[in-house]
Design an enzyme around this catalytic site. Structure first.
Site, PDB file in Angstrom:
ATOM      1  NE  ARG A 264      19.354  57.476  79.009  1.00 14.75           N
ATOM      2  CZ  ARG A 264      18.931  58.678  79.390  1.00 14.75           C
ATOM      3  NH1 ARG A 264      19.799  59.559  79.844  1.00 14.75           N
ATOM      4  NH2 ARG A 264      17.664  59.003  79.308  1.00 14.75           N
ATOM      5  NE  ARG A 279      27.051  60.211  84.108  1.00 12.20           N
ATOM      6  CZ  ARG A 279      26.333  61.139  83.473  1.00 12.20           C
ATOM      7  NH1 ARG A 279      25.665  60.835  82.404  1.00 12.20           N
ATOM      8  NH2 ARG A 279      26.327  62.382  83.909  1.00 12.20           N
ATOM      9  CD  GLU A 351      19.787  66.794  84.225  1.00 12.44           C
ATOM     10  OE1 GLU A 351      20.954  67.207  84.067  1.00 12.44           O
ATOM     11  OE2 GLU A 351      19.082  66.345  83.315  1.00 12.44           O
ATOM     12  CB  SER A 354      15.668  66.910  81.818  1.00 16.56           C
ATOM     13  OG  SER A 354      15.907  67.688  80.711  1.00 16.56           O
ATOM     14  NE  ARG A 393      21.699  61.117  88.008  1.00 21.35           N
ATOM     15  CZ  ARG A 393      22.094  61.763  86.918  1.00 21.35           C
ATOM     16  NH1 ARG A 393      21.536  62.924  86.596  1.00 21.35           N
ATOM     17  NH2 ARG A 393      23.034  61.257  86.171  1.00 21.35           N
TER      18      ARG A 393
END
Length: 426
Positions: A264, A279, A351, A354, A393
């Site tokens: 990303r 990130r 997080e 999801s 994470r």
RNA sequence: GGAGGGAUGGCCGAGCGGUCUAAGGCGGCUGUCUUGAAAACAGCUGUGGCAGCAAUGUCACCGGGGGUUCGAAUCCCUCUCCCUCCGCCA
């Protein structure tokens, strides 16, 4: 993509739902107007085409019977009809494209039980699991732990590839590899998923199927020469596995799990979360994807969330499950739960998963259908996906939760067989 | 990277501008016959849009897109994919 018939028949309901989603720009009225125009044009052009078809047949007969003059006369008339068809078809094409574009901008409708709220501040914590750990020393953030143990290297990551790239080294690299192998084994052995190894590079058309294009092009890496794109998540190739297919009766549910790196650009979040490995531009993830019958959708969401939670439980990592309110739902989701792990060093909830139910929203766009019974008419499947889990994470939570006063990190029990029996990273 | 050959219904496969409303076969479904089955025989057989309460009508789809023509599976352009041979390569 929603069903245009639903909007046509319940425009006020759809608009009310858009308000609940805090989406002021959903072009519902535009879609209605375009749909109206499309149907008018379609009726007109089809009438003309029906006429041309039958008259062309007559011309053929005349030619065979040598009635040249009559045939020429009719040909002349049909030239005009052809011109009229061309004009209408051209307009219809434009309207079709505009309608598709408008429909592509209308988000999925939330399920009725999704709590109404304006933004993430109104999400609900559905449940928490585990006790937050207590330390008799000040717990460090993972970047300090990792650099001290020489298992994380940020500087050389930047040297090789620029900001937001890092290296895992030694036991750090092995810890991540252990997590990946172990998570895949749990999902395939205990949760009923079948493993997929997909391409990490896909064509533009594939990204359209999951809705990443055209709207989120800025966040994707791309090879211009061959027009191939790096996947931002395994959801992209795995959901598209069955694009443009009609799945045979009895083949649902299909549950896949895939490990892939994810790429990303994160241009939109420049400057945010720059510290550590929270990130990055490249990260690893184990992803679960399900294709189910509509009636099973909500029950499958429950088990999907539980499958993801199970990973955290087996790692003995405290977590909470957060239910998204309408204002914080992702574009394609009809309902969504996030799983967040506690990171005692960073002092925040991370997080790591999801889990979403997309109803038939993705299936409509990617054209994925199934037959309820042999010979029955095809229906759209319901799709779901959820991380199980996102690696960096989880690494953060493990390093920070299992850290000891002397700077070493215990290896969680379930991972030791995957680490050659290693008990402590020192 | 070079040279050639292909893409047609669930599958195989015909198709040289107008009964293509896509032959034929396989598979599947229904029926006749049969105590039952097989065989034989007969009929049926895809996806989607629009109109309609419905029956039904109509349009589109022969890999994708565009063009020629009164009319395209068929002719032209273009893209994608597959196959064969050569080269390169883990």
């Amino acid at each position: 993509m929603l069903d245009i018939k639903l909007i046509r028949e319940n425009p006020d309901f759809v608009k009310q739902q858009m308000a609940a989603l805090q989406d002021a720009h959903a072009p519902v009225d535009a879609a209605l107007a375009l749909d109206e125009e499309r149907r008018t044009l379609l009726t007109q052009v089809e009438e003309l085409k029906a006429r041309r078809n039958s008259e062309s047949k007559r011309i053929g007969e005349m030619m065979r019977q040598g009635q040249r003059a009559e045939a020429d006369q009719l040909k002349q008339e049909m030239t005009d009809v052809g011109d009229a068809i061309k004009t209408l078809d051209d307009r219809l094409k434009v309207v079709d494209e505009e309608l598709f574009d408008a429909m592509s901008r209308i988000p999925n409708l939330p399920l009725p039980w999704v709590p109404v709220g304006k933004d993430d501040s109104e999400n609900l914590v559905a449940r928490t699991w585990g006790e937050l750990p207590h330390f008799d020393f000040a717990p460090k953030p993972h970047w300090e732990i990792g650099e001290a143990l020489n298992i994380l290297d940020f500087e050389r990551g930047v040297k090789l590839s620029g900001s937001r790239f890092y290296l895992l080294k030694g036991a750090g690299a092995r810890l991540q590899r252990a997590l990946i192998a172990w998570m895949l084994d749990v999902h395939t052995n205990d949760h009923g998923y079948s493993e997929i190894y997909p391409p990490y590079v896909v064509r533009a058309q594939t990204l359209f199927g999951t809705g990443n294009l055209p709207k989120f092009a800025d966040n994707l890496y791309r090879d211009i020469e061959d027009d191939l794109w790096l996947i931002p998540t395994a959801e992209v190739p795995v959901t598209n596995l069955y694009r443009d297919e009609i799945l045979a009766a009895g083949s649902l549910p299909i549950c896949h799990v895939a490990y892939t790196p994810c790429f990303r650009r994160e241009k939109m979040s420049a400057g945010k979360d720059v510290r550590g490995i929270k990130r990055g531009h490249q990260f690893d993830k184990v992803e679960m994807v399900k294709f189910v019958e509509p009636e099973q959708g909500e029950a499958e969401l429950v088990t999907l969330v539980d499958n993801a939670e199970d990973i955290a439980r087996r790692l003995q990592l405290p977590y909470r499950v957060v239910q998204m309110c309408t204002g914080d739902l992702a574009f394609s989701a009809a309902a969504k739960y996030d799983i967040e792990l506690w990171a005692p060093g960073c002092n925040e909830w991370l997080e790591v998963s999801s889990c979403s139910l997309f109803t038939d929203f993705q299936a409509r766009r990617a054209n994925i259908r199934y037959r309820p019974e042999e010979g029955a008419k095809p229906r759209y499947v319901y799709t779901l996906n959820g991380s199980g889990l996102a690696l960096p994470r989880v690494m953060i939570a493990v390093l920070e939760s299992y850290q000891q006063a002397d700077g070493t990190v215990r290896v969680p029990d379930v991972l030791r067989p995957y680490m050659g029996g290693l008990e402590v990273i020192r």
